[in-house]
Motif scaffolding. Structure first.
Motif, mmCIF file in Angstrom:
data_model
loop_
_atom_site.group_PDB
_atom_site.id
_atom_site.type_symbol
_atom_site.label_atom_id
_atom_site.label_comp_id
_atom_site.label_asym_id
_atom_site.label_seq_id
_atom_site.Cartn_x
_atom_site.Cartn_y
_atom_site.Cartn_z
ATOM 1 N N GLY A 81 0.822 -1.200 0.000
ATOM 2 C CA GLY A 81 0.000 0.000 0.000
ATOM 3 C C GLY A 81 0.853 1.245 0.000
ATOM 4 N N SER A 82 0.390 2.300 -0.663
ATOM 5 C CA SER A 82 1.077 3.581 -0.695
ATOM 6 C C SER A 82 2.441 3.414 -1.373
ATOM 7 C CB SER A 82 1.191 4.133 0.723
ATOM 8 O OG SER A 82 1.574 5.478 0.742
ATOM 9 N N ALA A 83 3.543 3.709 -0.667
ATOM 10 C CA ALA A 83 4.857 3.467 -1.254
ATOM 11 C C ALA A 83 5.072 1.994 -1.534
ATOM 12 C CB ALA A 83 5.952 3.986 -0.323
ATOM 13 N N GLY A 84 4.457 1.124 -0.733
ATOM 14 C CA GLY A 84 4.515 -0.306 -1.001
ATOM 15 C C GLY A 84 3.734 -0.689 -2.243
ATOM 16 N N GLY A 85 2.665 0.063 -2.547
ATOM 17 C CA GLY A 85 1.933 -0.171 -3.783
ATOM 18 C C GLY A 85 2.791 0.111 -5.001
ATOM 19 N N LEU A 86 3.580 1.187 -4.931
ATOM 20 C CA LEU A 86 4.548 1.470 -5.988
ATOM 21 C C LEU A 86 5.514 0.299 -6.139
ATOM 22 C CD1 LEU A 86 6.293 3.266 -7.915
ATOM 23 C CD2 LEU A 86 7.349 4.216 -5.844
ATOM 24 N N LEU A 87 5.993 -0.216 -5.027
ATOM 25 C CA LEU A 87 6.995 -1.275 -5.048
ATOM 26 C C LEU A 87 6.465 -2.536 -5.733
ATOM 27 C CD1 LEU A 87 9.888 -1.727 -3.932
ATOM 28 C CD2 LEU A 87 8.816 -2.781 -1.936
ATOM 29 N N VAL A 88 5.260 -2.981 -5.381
ATOM 30 C CA VAL A 88 4.744 -4.221 -5.957
ATOM 31 C C VAL A 88 4.396 -4.038 -7.428
ATOM 32 C CG1 VAL A 88 3.980 -5.109 -3.729
ATOM 33 C CG2 VAL A 88 2.369 -3.804 -5.129
ATOM 34 N N LEU A 89 3.913 -2.851 -7.816
ATOM 35 C CA LEU A 89 3.640 -2.603 -9.228
ATOM 36 C C LEU A 89 4.933 -2.555 -10.032
ATOM 37 C CD1 LEU A 89 0.827 0.102 -9.014
ATOM 38 C CD2 LEU A 89 0.578 -2.288 -9.728
ATOM 39 N N ALA A 90 5.970 -1.939 -9.476
ATOM 40 C CA ALA A 90 7.258 -1.887 -10.170
ATOM 41 C C ALA A 90 7.830 -3.285 -10.356
ATOM 42 C CB ALA A 90 8.234 -1.001 -9.399
ATOM 43 N N ALA A 91 7.699 -4.135 -9.331
ATOM 44 C CA ALA A 91 8.207 -5.502 -9.441
ATOM 45 C C ALA A 91 7.429 -6.300 -10.480
ATOM 46 C CB ALA A 91 8.145 -6.195 -8.077
ATOM 47 N N ALA A 92 6.106 -6.157 -10.471
ATOM 48 C CA ALA A 92 5.280 -6.939 -11.391
ATOM 49 C C ALA A 92 5.438 -6.485 -12.834
ATOM 50 C CB ALA A 92 3.818 -6.856 -10.968
ATOM 51 N N THR A 93 5.656 -5.185 -13.057
ATOM 52 C CA THR A 93 5.847 -4.715 -14.425
ATOM 53 C C THR A 93 7.266 -4.986 -14.911
ATOM 54 O OG1 THR A 93 6.252 -2.471 -13.556
ATOM 55 C CG2 THR A 93 4.032 -2.979 -14.339
ATOM 56 N N ALA A 94 8.222 -5.129 -13.986
ATOM 57 C CA ALA A 94 9.586 -5.506 -14.376
ATOM 58 C C ALA A 94 9.672 -6.992 -14.695
ATOM 59 C CB ALA A 94 10.567 -5.157 -13.262
ATOM 60 N N ARG A 95 8.947 -7.805 -13.903
ATOM 61 C CA ARG A 95 8.955 -9.261 -14.076
ATOM 62 C C ARG A 95 7.513 -9.760 -14.109
ATOM 63 N NH1 ARG A 95 12.658 -12.790 -11.705
ATOM 64 N NH2 ARG A 95 10.942 -14.280 -11.869
ATOM 65 N N PRO A 96 6.835 -9.652 -15.241
ATOM 66 C CA PRO A 96 5.421 -10.055 -15.286
ATOM 67 C C PRO A 96 5.180 -11.516 -14.941
ATOM 68 C CG PRO A 96 5.969 -8.692 -17.181
ATOM 69 C CD PRO A 96 7.263 -9.013 -16.495
ATOM 70 N N ASP A 97 6.214 -12.358 -15.028
ATOM 71 C CA ASP A 97 6.067 -13.774 -14.673
ATOM 72 C C ASP A 97 6.316 -14.037 -13.191
ATOM 73 O OD1 ASP A 97 8.791 -13.154 -14.683
ATOM 74 O OD2 ASP A 97 9.377 -15.184 -15.279
ATOM 75 N N LEU A 98 6.502 -12.988 -12.407
ATOM 76 C CA LEU A 98 6.951 -13.137 -11.024
ATOM 77 C C LEU A 98 5.913 -13.797 -10.134
ATOM 78 C CD1 LEU A 98 9.337 -12.377 -9.107
ATOM 79 C CD2 LEU A 98 8.104 -10.248 -8.611
ATOM 80 N N CYS A 99 4.636 -13.505 -10.377
ATOM 81 C CA CYS A 99 3.585 -13.938 -9.468
ATOM 82 C C CYS A 99 2.280 -14.065 -10.238
ATOM 83 C CB CYS A 99 3.430 -12.940 -8.317
ATOM 84 S SG CYS A 99 3.046 -11.262 -8.875
#
Length: 735
Positions: free
Chosen positions: A580-598
């Motif tokens: 959430g919040s800054a953490g929301g940025l973090l999870v979106l950045a991870a998922a868009t960098a590695r779409p196969d991650l999760c």
């Protein structure tokens, strides 16, 4: 321009695309029109997303069951640590079944039943108003309280009489989480802060209660800093200025032997100015100033100094830093033989508390906490007793009281009075809040059969891209108690939520969350990645994941997700990232960098457009944390992980790309990150992503709430929906 549509949905508004040029780089922004929240096009678009969301949410098997379970877990009386004044004890109480906490007072030093001084639900039956802050005056006859409505976290500050609830003097409007520092002397007056220049000079102001007359005490010296003010022991005025959360604090001190006048402010002496350290000051029972600081101590230490010569050059270290734990809270108190310090540290999310001799720093005794949990908000009473909050993963938030010299804390109130006893002022015998980006807290965690849960915590480690070892805490629920010496067989891989925050130097602390416990009781696992950018390993850990190093936090989360799969905690299709919040940025950045991650992602009130984050919400105040688009080097880093721009880029170069299923939550009243971020991110994903048979992204958008406090029923609904989405996507089925 790629049109924004979802399977079966009508085309969205399609205006001319916006194209900015920053530092010689073309930056497309086709969904800037969604920044205008009240335009007909945006309103229609949001309504379509709402219908889309409800169609999908109606198919989630655990939606109703999780809501019922979370509501049952929070259905308890919830107290906050007390504030003592002569003959009176102030606290807040959220009675079982209530939507909001109310401010109550015990007369006769807590011997009688509490009276309600202010109840936001009675003040506003719609439930839109929250009690944001409160502070009684030195005599306990008046109390200043702040409220806001619709989640905007900007509202009014008013003074009420404790005995009747009647307002005294004019209110202050446009206040956002202001400190209130009551001044001693005749004719009630207090200092408060203005965070922006909309109503005058940004800084600390002195205000007379009777007529609202004001005097400027301290004007902020730098752009976008956050002012603060406290009165210490009725003798000293402490003025602070924060340069970015978790980065640097400037402090000044003034004696209150002579109250400031309407034409002349106090003479402020520098305590710490221009030093790269975050510092908090409190007054000890021995008259010395005690400072909890990151200055030359990344994990924080405590120093002492005379308030008459408070400069850094005079500081004396009393409690040294612990390189394995962060010193997150303290309060001066009384020990068995003189002045003491109650010190709380956090070690990988778990609190420990110790009482030290304030003169020598020697460890006197460890506090016997009820379990592996979180200590919060320690405050000392005039008699030296320390009250603090305590919660752990399986046990409710409660208030504990630690008497001088006693290592064992006791519950407070000792015998909580019945909820019915709390009434309106003057009517004896009549009659914490969940956050949008956090889970609701509340009652004890017994399961539906009445058994106390047995939660197992294990720590895994992963190596990030640059070789740094990053810890991951994993929580599971033991199905049945096991002997302590009996090895527990490793469970098979199962649906897992991986949470991360990674911002502003905040450590993850494991208190009670009804949502997490309900998820565990439903058969899921819950993990927390202690990524850089947070404060889990001190100030250096924070700085190594902030500014131009923010991509390291993303890399840490990616490594943590891979490590959970490699360790058979979960399979790839059983993993949901959550932040959430800054953490929301973090999870979106991870998922868009590695779409196969999760398999899935929950991003609540996230940042997403890092080219324009400074133009939205409070983003202009966060350039120390993220950098600024005005600097070419900062801008290049921002664009390297900005989720919104990654998706826009793929829409052009590889349209129809498959991302994890993503749930975005947004709140119309969000004045922190700004509700435009999830709207724009949703539009970009709808245009760029591909999923068979269902929308690739869902937007759960709410009005009349914001980033912070909200009614319990709204918090329960949000948490249940988010975790029902995770359950459906990761294969967690009803048991």
């Amino acid at each position: 321009m790629v049109r924004n549509r979802a399977p079966g949905a009508a085309l969205a508004h399609d205006p001319a695309s916006v194209l900015d040029t920053l530092h010689g780089r073309a930056v497309p922004d086709p969904y800037r029109w969604l920044e205008t929240a009240d335009s007909p096009a945006t309103v229609n678009w949001i309504e379509e997303r709402g219908r889309e969301y409800e169609r999908e949410a109606a198919t989630w098997p655990l939606r109703g069951r999780l809501a019922e379970r979370i509501r049952a877990l929070v259905d308890t009386d919830l107290w906050t640590p007390p504030v003592l004044r002569p003959g009176r004890v102030f606290t807040t109480l959220r009675p079982a079944g209530a939507e909001h906490p109310r401010l109550v007072v015990f007369d006769d030093d807590g011997q009688g039943p509490p009276r309600t001084v202010f109840d936001p639900a009675e003040d506003d039956p719609s439930g839109r108003t929250t009690l944001d802050a409160w502070e009684p005056d030195p005599d306990g006859r008046l109390v200043a309280l702040q409220t806001s409505s619709g989640g905007v976290e900007r509202g009014g500050l008013r003074v009420l009489r404790t005995d009747s609830g009647a307002q005294v003097g004019p209110a202050v409007h446009g206040v956002r989480y202001s400190h209130v520092a009551w001044l001693p002397g005749d004719g009630p007056a207090f200092c408060y802060v203005r965070r922006d220049g909309a109503r005058g000079v940004r800084g600390v102001w002195l205000r007379r209660v009777a007529d609202g007359a004001e005097t400027l005490v301290h004007a902020c010296t730098a752009p976008d800093t956050v002012p603060g003010v406290r009165v210490l022991g009725g003798r000293w005025l402490l003025v602070t200025e924060s340069h970015g959360t978790g980065h640097r604090t400037d402090l000044w001190l003034a004696g209150l032997g002579e109250r400031p006048s309407r034409t002349r402010g106090p003479r402020l002496n520098a305590v710490q100015v221009g030093e790269e350290g975050e510092t908090e000051a409190r007054l000890g029972t021995d008259g010395l100033l005690y400072l909890r600081t990151t200055l030359r101590a990344p994990h924080r230490r405590i120093c002492a100094v005379s308030p008459h010569e408070p400069g850094v050059e005079h500081w004396r270290e009393v409690v040294a830093e612990d390189p394995g734990a962060t010193l997150d809270a303290f309060t001066p108190c009384s020990g068995p033989d003189g002045p003491a310090l109650f010190v709380a540290r956090t070690r990988l999310g778990i609190s420990e508390a110790v009482v030290h001799d304030a003169r020598t720093g020697a460890r006197l005794y460890a506090v016997d906490l009820p379990g592996e949990g979180m200590v919060s908000a320690p405050e000392a009473a005039p008699d030296g007793t320390v009250h603090f909050g305590y919660a752990d993963v399986a046990a409710q938030q409660r208030v504990l009281s630690l008497a001088p010299g006693d290592p064992v804390p006791r519950p407070w109130p000792a015998l909580p009075p019945p909820t019915e006893a709390a009434g309106r002022p003057g009517h004896a015998g009549a009659d914490t809040t969940a956050h949008a980006s956090d889970e609701p807290s509340g009652a004890g965690g017994r399961d539906e059969a009445g058994h106390a849960p047995s939660v197992r915590r294990t720590v895994h480690w992963c190596r990030s891209q640059d070789g740094t070892r990053v810890p991951i805490s994993v929580f599971t629920l033991r199905e049945r108690p096991c002997p302590e010496d009996a090895p527990e067989p490793p469970p098979a891989p199962g649906p897992t939520i991986l949470h991360a925050y990674g911002g502003f130097g905040r450590p993850r602390q494991f208190g009670f969350s009804a949502t997490v416990l309900a998820w565990l009781q439903a058969g899921g696992r819950y993990a927390v990645a202690h990524v850089r950018g947070g404060g889990d390993a001190g100030r250096d850990w924070h700085l190594r994941g902030s500014g131009r190093d923010k991509p390291r936090a993303v890399q840490d989360l990616v490594a943590a997700a891979d490590a959970l799969v490699d360790a058979d905690v979960c399979a790839r299709h059983q993993l949901c990232l959550s932040g959430g919040s800054a953490g929301g940025l973090l999870v979106l950045a991870a998922a868009t960098a590695r779409p196969d991650l999760c398999e899935a992602v929950i991003a609540s009130a996230p940042l997403a457009d890092m080219a324009r984050f400074e133009q939205l919400g409070l983003g202009r105040m966060w350039t120390r944390e993220f950098g600024t688009a005005a600097d070419p080097d900062d801008f290049a880093v921002l664009m390297s992980y900005s989720p919104y721009h990654r998706v826009l880029d793929r829409a052009v170069h590889s349209p129809g790309h498959r991302y994890p299923s993503i749930l975005l939550t947004g709140f119309a009243g969000d004045t922190r990150t700004g509700a435009a971020h999830p709207r724009k991110m949703c539009a970009a994903l709808l245009a760029a992503a591909r999923h068979e048979g269902r929308p690739p992204v869902l937007l759960r958008y709410e009005r009349d709430v914001g980033h912070g406090p909200r009614a319990v029923s709204r918090a329960v609904g949000l948490a249940a929906d988010a975790h029902a989405f995770a359950a459906q996507r990761t294969g967690l089925l009803p048991r």
